[in-house]
Design a protein around this motif. Sequence first.
Motif, mmCIF file in Angstrom:
data_model
loop_
_atom_site.group_PDB
_atom_site.id
_atom_site.type_symbol
_atom_site.label_atom_id
_atom_site.label_comp_id
_atom_site.label_asym_id
_atom_site.label_seq_id
_atom_site.Cartn_x
_atom_site.Cartn_y
_atom_site.Cartn_z
ATOM 1 N N GLU A 535 -6.639 29.494 8.990
ATOM 2 C CA GLU A 535 -5.750 30.069 7.995
ATOM 3 C C GLU A 535 -4.334 30.349 8.494
ATOM 4 N N GLU A 536 -4.239 30.525 9.762
ATOM 5 C CA GLU A 536 -2.944 30.907 10.306
ATOM 6 C C GLU A 536 -1.876 29.881 9.939
ATOM 7 N N ILE A 537 -0.733 30.365 9.543
ATOM 8 C CA ILE A 537 0.321 29.432 9.167
ATOM 9 C C ILE A 537 1.305 29.312 10.315
ATOM 10 N N PRO A 538 1.420 28.121 10.857
ATOM 11 C CA PRO A 538 2.409 27.985 11.925
ATOM 12 C C PRO A 538 3.799 28.081 11.322
ATOM 13 N N ILE A 539 4.614 28.893 11.884
ATOM 14 C CA ILE A 539 5.980 28.998 11.358
ATOM 15 C C ILE A 539 6.827 27.957 12.073
ATOM 16 N N GLU A 540 7.182 26.944 11.283
ATOM 17 C CA GLU A 540 7.904 25.842 11.897
ATOM 18 C C GLU A 540 9.363 25.916 11.517
ATOM 19 N N ALA A 541 10.116 25.095 12.221
ATOM 20 C CA ALA A 541 11.523 24.986 11.851
ATOM 21 C C ALA A 541 11.570 24.403 10.449
ATOM 22 N N GLU A 542 12.480 24.912 9.664
ATOM 23 C CA GLU A 542 12.592 24.487 8.278
ATOM 24 C C GLU A 542 13.152 23.077 8.170
ATOM 25 N N THR A 543 12.566 22.293 7.284
ATOM 26 C CA THR A 543 13.233 21.031 6.988
ATOM 27 C C THR A 543 14.018 21.240 5.711
ATOM 28 N N GLN A 544 15.159 20.652 5.652
ATOM 29 C CA GLN A 544 16.026 20.873 4.511
ATOM 30 C C GLN A 544 15.683 19.862 3.435
ATOM 31 N N GLU A 545 15.188 20.362 2.293
ATOM 32 C CA GLU A 545 14.809 19.436 1.248
ATOM 33 C C GLU A 545 15.969 19.302 0.286
ATOM 34 N N ARG A 546 16.556 18.167 0.268
ATOM 35 C CA ARG A 546 17.774 18.009 -0.470
ATOM 36 C C ARG A 546 17.750 16.663 -1.169
ATOM 37 N N SER A 547 18.058 16.685 -2.432
ATOM 38 C CA SER A 547 18.154 15.428 -3.135
ATOM 39 C C SER A 547 19.391 14.707 -2.614
ATOM 40 N N ALA A 552 27.309 19.068 -2.810
ATOM 41 C CA ALA A 552 28.006 20.344 -2.780
ATOM 42 C C ALA A 552 27.091 21.537 -2.988
ATOM 43 N N LEU A 553 25.828 21.288 -3.206
ATOM 44 C CA LEU A 553 24.931 22.411 -3.498
ATOM 45 C C LEU A 553 24.349 22.998 -2.219
ATOM 46 N N PRO A 554 24.019 24.268 -2.284
ATOM 47 C CA PRO A 554 23.373 24.852 -1.098
ATOM 48 C C PRO A 554 21.994 24.251 -0.873
ATOM 49 N N SER A 555 21.466 24.462 0.307
ATOM 50 C CA SER A 555 20.125 23.943 0.563
ATOM 51 C C SER A 555 19.133 24.657 -0.354
ATOM 52 N N LEU A 556 17.996 24.044 -0.562
ATOM 53 C CA LEU A 556 17.031 24.583 -1.525
ATOM 54 C C LEU A 556 16.539 25.965 -1.107
#
Length: 749
Positions: A535-547, A552-556
């Motif tokens: 169950e433990e959730i590994p806290i990973e580096a965030e991937t930036q999900e961007r269309s 010009a928009l901020p990251s999601l």
Amino acid sequence: MSDHYVKVKVQLEQMKSCGEDAEKEGVDAEEQLSVSSPPDSVSPDPTSISVAGRDESNTSITCKHRGKSRSKQGKDDKNSSGKHISDLSLHGSVVSAHVGKNLNGLGQERTLHIKGTGKILQGKSETNGNFVTIHASKSIQDTRREDGFKLARKRRPVTVDTSKAKTSLEALKISIKQLKWKEFPLGRRAACDIYWHGVSFHDNENIISGQVNKFPGMIEMLRKINMSRAVRTMQELFPEEYNFYPRSWILPEEYQQFSTQIRMVKENDCTVNPTFIVKPDGGSQGDGIYLIRDPSDLKLMAGSQAKQAVVQEYIQKPLLIDKLKFDIRLYVLIKSLEPLEIYIAKEGLTRFCTEPYQEPSQKNLSHVFMHLTNYSLNVHSGNFVHSDSQSTGSKRTLSSVLYRLAAKGVDIKKVWSDIIALVIKTVIAVVPELKVYYQADIPPGKPGPTCFQILGFDILLMKNLKPVLLEVNSNPSMRIEHEKEVAPGVFEYVPSPVDEEVKVGVIRDTLRLMDPGHKKPAISQPRPGGSEHREEIPIEAETQERSPDEGALPSLCLKQVYPKYTKQFNYLRLVERIAALFIRFLGVKGNMRLGPTAFRTFIRTCKLSNSNFTMASVDILYIDITRRWSGTMPDSREAATLCFSGMGLQAFVEAFFFLAGRRFKSLVLREQVVSLLELCEAQLQSQSGVEDRRSVSCSRALPRAVKTQTLGLTNPQLGSPAPLRRAVSQDYRLHQRLKPRTLRANVEN
Ligand code: ADP
């Protein structure tokens, strides 16, 4: 520093080493781009929060750069984490940035112009926002020619029907404007890409394409009673995993159990004096809620009708801030049911009580401003503080609260990871029934829209920091104004910066994720219920999900948690597999209940009857269960109809548990259910193999559901001998008595 900046810096250094002295030349600002801050600095997501002073790049969590309204654009600059591309000059390079919008939907191109040289750096942003390729030394003229070509192929803007948006309209309008999409406030004769409904899937009838922001059945599913039932089923299978939901009883049907259990608890230990909170089934905003300390204080009747409600263990020791109780409103997007896709907003709201908290006592039980965190109630207290700051007042951002806790040494990564787990598990609990609603409203093969929905999770942190689920709102308020008393007794809606900050971000980024031009990432969908779990959730580096065309928009601000954490949670999806069987045997399109014939067909097809459990016993089981479930209906006429119209999913799950227990006696419930599922699935698979072979030789094959339905029609055998009926009935009732349903203490205070 984010990867993006590192890469751009490297590229610039490469340019310099080629003898192009950009430094002295200044900036040719074709289009000054205000680049949003990197994703890892925006949120309460603990991947990004560190205690002040330790990591400068990560210390800002106020999210000021997100969801800005027209009036607040200027404030972006104040954001300590929001980097501007001109910051690059600090690293010794003088360039301007130009974002070529993705005109053909393929990728976002960025060009870095070096003044006076006519040279540019050209690169492509990946969907994660990274700058990946370089084509140096293209002339500006070349690029302009290409831009013109791309403009000619410009993708038409996404269209949104906002005619039914109701109270979310303001935030929605701002979002659409930020995305440069096209709004249809009065609806449109031609189809729109997205339909934004204020209340339910059915706000707009006859939608046959596009995407609707509501799932059929979500309102029903998230009502307090249904929600409690769905979570309780999961508690039976996975008691440890689902101990985040307070112990609950459903009224009026479980009144006896409730009284008996409380009496027993008190008799066993006279120092125990628990408190309970009573919530009307269809209630919201704290309406009709009250606290009790004894079952005799329940108000069971409304006129001549028994009140439908949930009575729940009251969490007596919540975490306090400034001596006040508060709860968390978290926005969760269900992007799709099949495959299951869940996103959590990194920013949420916290709603504070307006009277200092004391543990419940007979004296303070009725102090709503002390015990209930609802904004709608507390706003009427003289102590409510409207604040323009996000970290003070009676409504604050979640990030400001987490930041404060982090500063006190709280392990907020753990808190956040527990919250993510709570959300995923809750969604897993309600998905099976949602799928039943879905196939009834939008049967496979019939033209219809696809659905997504933003839910509002209300979560309380206990003093020991354990998150507890209070409820899930199918229609969380998306208002970005609040009521203000402008003159005595005269109220007006005025803008609420905290709400705007959070809610516009959530709506805008939901739209971005639902953009029909947004390419779906490939999703691997392991088989529900299978494989190892952790169950433990590994806290990973965030991937930036961007269309690609969202320069010009901020990251999601929405973070995908499922299928991302499939491995950790997939084993919980057992009821979904039972629902798949149920749906398979429903047969008739639009149906949500299994008739007796279909139930027999299920038993036969899966080969579950034998000499010890005959088809007559199957009929009795069916009658017993449907009768008992129809007894839980508020209206006796509705109940009578339901008894004849069939068995709903929850009743079918109960029957399934019973059958599993009967067949695999020596195992614990969860293993019994897994074993029976495997048996049924194997039978169906071998059947469909046979059917497929038959249908190859017989060209006019029936659809699968119809085929299975017809199997049982040959010999309905509904009447069964009385002694047998009694035997099965007794067997089943014994099982009912042994069931642990409401006997567990879930949440220790
Ligand atoms: P509503 O839909 O009417 O807002 P909720 O279930 O959200 O109903 O409850 C209203 C408020 O009551 C919550 O915001 C919370 O402050 C408080 N509350 C609800 N359930 C509990 C509980 N089990 N223990 C402590 N407080 C609770």
